[in-house]
Design an enzyme around this catalytic site. Structure first.
Site, mmCIF file in Angstrom:
data_model
loop_
_atom_site.group_PDB
_atom_site.id
_atom_site.type_symbol
_atom_site.label_atom_id
_atom_site.label_comp_id
_atom_site.label_asym_id
_atom_site.label_seq_id
_atom_site.Cartn_x
_atom_site.Cartn_y
_atom_site.Cartn_z
ATOM 1 N N GLU A 100 0.852 -1.200 0.000
ATOM 2 C CA GLU A 100 0.000 0.000 0.000
ATOM 3 C C GLU A 100 0.884 1.245 0.000
ATOM 4 O O GLU A 100 1.949 1.256 0.625
ATOM 5 C CB GLU A 100 -0.876 0.028 1.256
ATOM 6 C CG GLU A 100 -2.217 -0.660 1.097
ATOM 7 C CD GLU A 100 -3.230 0.208 0.335
ATOM 8 O OE1 GLU A 100 -2.831 1.050 -0.492
ATOM 9 O OE2 GLU A 100 -4.437 0.015 0.576
ATOM 10 N N PHE A 155 -2.168 15.852 4.397
ATOM 11 C CA PHE A 155 -2.687 15.361 3.117
ATOM 12 C C PHE A 155 -1.513 15.259 2.145
ATOM 13 O O PHE A 155 -0.943 16.276 1.758
ATOM 14 C CB PHE A 155 -3.755 16.335 2.624
ATOM 15 C CG PHE A 155 -4.426 15.960 1.320
ATOM 16 C CD1 PHE A 155 -4.173 14.770 0.661
ATOM 17 C CD2 PHE A 155 -5.341 16.838 0.756
ATOM 18 C CE1 PHE A 155 -4.798 14.440 -0.529
ATOM 19 C CE2 PHE A 155 -5.985 16.525 -0.441
ATOM 20 C CZ PHE A 155 -5.695 15.337 -1.078
HETATM 21 C C1 PRP Z 1 -5.715 5.278 -0.560
HETATM 22 C C2 PRP Z 1 -4.559 4.310 -0.316
HETATM 23 C C3 PRP Z 1 -5.192 3.228 0.493
HETATM 24 C C4 PRP Z 1 -6.289 3.952 1.261
HETATM 25 C C5 PRP Z 1 -5.805 4.178 2.648
HETATM 26 O O1 PRP Z 1 -6.439 4.852 -1.642
HETATM 27 O O2 PRP Z 1 -4.031 3.822 -1.515
HETATM 28 O O3 PRP Z 1 -5.760 2.207 -0.324
HETATM 29 O O4 PRP Z 1 -6.502 5.213 0.635
HETATM 30 O O5 PRP Z 1 -6.764 4.869 3.384
HETATM 31 P P1 PRP Z 1 -7.491 4.217 4.626
HETATM 32 O O6 PRP Z 1 -6.439 3.546 5.465
HETATM 33 O O7 PRP Z 1 -8.101 5.429 5.311
HETATM 34 O O8 PRP Z 1 -8.548 3.280 4.155
HETATM 35 P P2 PRP Z 1 -7.528 5.753 -2.381
HETATM 36 O O9 PRP Z 1 -8.875 5.380 -1.834
HETATM 37 O O10 PRP Z 1 -7.139 7.190 -2.267
HETATM 38 O O11 PRP Z 1 -7.453 5.247 -3.871
HETATM 39 P P3 PRP Z 1 -6.215 5.323 -4.907
HETATM 40 O O12 PRP Z 1 -5.120 4.431 -4.342
HETATM 41 O O13 PRP Z 1 -6.766 4.784 -6.165
HETATM 42 O O14 PRP Z 1 -5.785 6.753 -4.997
#
Ligand code: PRP
Length: 182
Positions: A100, A155
């Site tokens: 991640e 952010f």
């Molecule tokens: C982001 C990141 C994780 C998630 C983490 O994805 O890649 O998957 O948020 O956040 P959390 O711990 O609060 O759940 P995002 O939803 O922004 O999608 P992307 O990777 O496609 O930008």
């Protein structure tokens, strides 16, 4: 898009040095080259990190991607994270590392049941590798096995991460500062 600027947080050099260290740790932790190792990136944010990480791993490694829905924290807290794209690779008997870009609330991983699902498919082991850990925002406890950097509640964009789909191609990680924060 709200008026903002992006301030550098981790340079491309700092990131690449840390990724090399993570790759070394992973190579050391899976010394038997016969044991299959599969890295699973969560789209889209993890793509750049995964691409660099696999090149820093000095042993055979496979990779694949999953996609989960992204609705924002409010919907996620109701448990609505859908798997949009499943793995293509077989999992049984393989050592799996979920990759991640950032671990924030933890709700995406919790409600996608990705780790549980990989275990249910008889992965030999399942670990988690995140580039950025933002513990201040965590809602559900998640164990991290490999962590690039711990960050404050800011952010971040760049190196795969976006603000309304912009900035994913920045070679560094930056913090978005909105005009009202000045
Ligand atoms: C982001 C990141 C994780 C998630 C983490 O994805 O890649 O998957 O948020 O956040 P959390 O711990 O609060 O759940 P995002 O939803 O922004 O999608 P992307 O990777 O496609 O930008």
């Amino acid at each position: 898009m709200t008026s903002h600027r992006v301030e550098p947080l981790f340079s491309a050099t700092e990131i690449s040095e840390r990724v090399v260290e993570l790759g070394r740790s992973i190579s050391r932790d899976y010394p038997s080259k016969e044991e299959p190792l599969l890295l699973v990136g969560v789209l889209k944010g993890a793509t750049l990190f995964l691409a660099d990480l696999i090149r820093a791993i000095d042993r055979p490694v496979e990779f694949d991607f999953v996609a989960v829905s992204s609705y924002g924290a409010e919907t996620k807290s109701s448990g609505e994270v859908r798997v949009l794209k499943d793995l293509e690779a077989a999992v049984a008997g393989k050592h799996v590392i979920v990759v991640e870009d950032i671990l924030d609330t933890g709700l995406t991983l919790r409600f996608s049941y990705l780790i549980e699902n990989l275990r249910a498919r008889h992965a030999a082991s399942v670990k988690l590798c995140v580039l950025l850990n933002k513990p201040a925002r965590r809602v559900v406890p998640i164990h991290i096995d490999y962590c690039g950097f711990i960050i404050d509640d800011v952010f971040v964009v760049g190196y795969g991460m976006d603000y309304a789909e912009s900035y994913r191609n920045l070679p560094y990680v930056g913090v978005v500062r909105f005009a009202e924060q000045d």
